[in-house]
Write a protein that holds these residues in place. Structure first.
Motif, PDB file in Angstrom:
ATOM      1  N   SER A  66       0.800  -1.225   0.000  1.00 44.47           N
ATOM      2  CA  SER A  66       0.000   0.000   0.000  1.00 44.47           C
ATOM      3  C   SER A  66       0.839   1.283   0.000  1.00 44.47           C
ATOM      4  O   SER A  66       0.302   2.360  -0.242  1.00 44.47           O
ATOM      5  N   ARG A  67       2.146   1.189   0.218  1.00 37.24           N
ATOM      6  CA  ARG A  67       2.997   2.377   0.172  1.00 37.24           C
ATOM      7  C   ARG A  67       3.100   2.884  -1.265  1.00 37.24           C
ATOM      8  O   ARG A  67       3.196   2.125  -2.198  1.00 37.24           O
TER       9      ARG A  67
ATOM     10  N   ALA B 115      -2.242   2.686  -7.093  1.00 38.11           N
ATOM     11  CA  ALA B 115      -1.104   1.817  -7.403  1.00 38.11           C
ATOM     12  C   ALA B 115      -0.920   1.703  -8.903  1.00 38.11           C
ATOM     13  O   ALA B 115      -1.874   1.451  -9.629  1.00 38.11           O
ATOM     14  N   PRO B 116       0.307   1.900  -9.380  1.00 40.19           N
ATOM     15  CA  PRO B 116       0.541   1.656 -10.797  1.00 40.19           C
ATOM     16  C   PRO B 116       0.421   0.156 -11.096  1.00 40.19           C
ATOM     17  O   PRO B 116       0.573  -0.677 -10.194  1.00 40.19           O
TER      18      PRO B 116
END
Length: 179
Positions: free
Chosen positions: A9-10, A165-166
């Protein structure tokens, strides 16, 4: 937060609130990051916290990619990641331990930088690791000692954005087996 949650999740944060990062909290983050593994436990990574007028000067060292200067100006603090040279990948007699020679220095700096970013994220802070800047000019500005090398800049602060998120490559693309 589990390690899995922290890693997945970062996100790299490029916009921050004006809320300052306390020195006490930064010390806790660095203490956590100090547990990152390193070549023969050499622990070569060192951090310089840059704030205020010095941070504004440092942001000008990004003529290679001006967008990084904007990110640094927006962050309440920038962490300059340095390494102690000629320890990681070396034997005590000064010879290289492996054909990778001093490449282990950057490997150790990368591990420590990610540990720093994950520790910051767990504390509610956002970070992004920057590598495009005038290293010589920035090192001079920060008075980095001759036995160290400046390797990355990490703007840090409370996120003003929550990027999605990519797309990630599939496990099939990333993993192979041999026997």
């Amino acid at each position: 937060m589990t390690a899995n949650e922290c890693i997945t999740s970062r996100r790299s944060i490029r916009k921050f609130t004006e809320r300052p990062v306390s020195h006490e909290l930064l010390s806790q983050i660095v203490e956590t990051a100090s547990y990152a593994p390193s070549w023969k436990n050499t622990q070569i990574t060192r951090y310089i916290a840059v704030e205020g007028a010095k941070k504004a000067e440092l942001a000008k060292c990004t003529n290679i990619f001006p967008g990084n200067g904007t990110i640094m100006e927006n962050a309440p603090m920038v962490i300059a990641v340095t390494i102690v040279k000629k320890r990681s990948g070396y034997e005590r007699d000064g010879s290289f331990s492996t054909p990778k020679e001093d490449g282990w220095e950057m490997y150790d700096a990368g591990i420590a930088s990610e540990a720093f970013c994950l520790a910051a994220y767990e504390q509610g802070l956002g970070t992004v690791i920057l590598g495009l800047f005038d290293e010589e000019e920035a090192a001079k500005l920060l008075d980095v000692p001759d036995d160290r090398e400046l390797v990355a800049l990490i703007p840090i602060g409370y996120p003003a954005e929550t990027p999605i998120a990519p797309r990630r490559k599939s496990v099939d693309d990333l993993l192979s087996y041999q026997s």
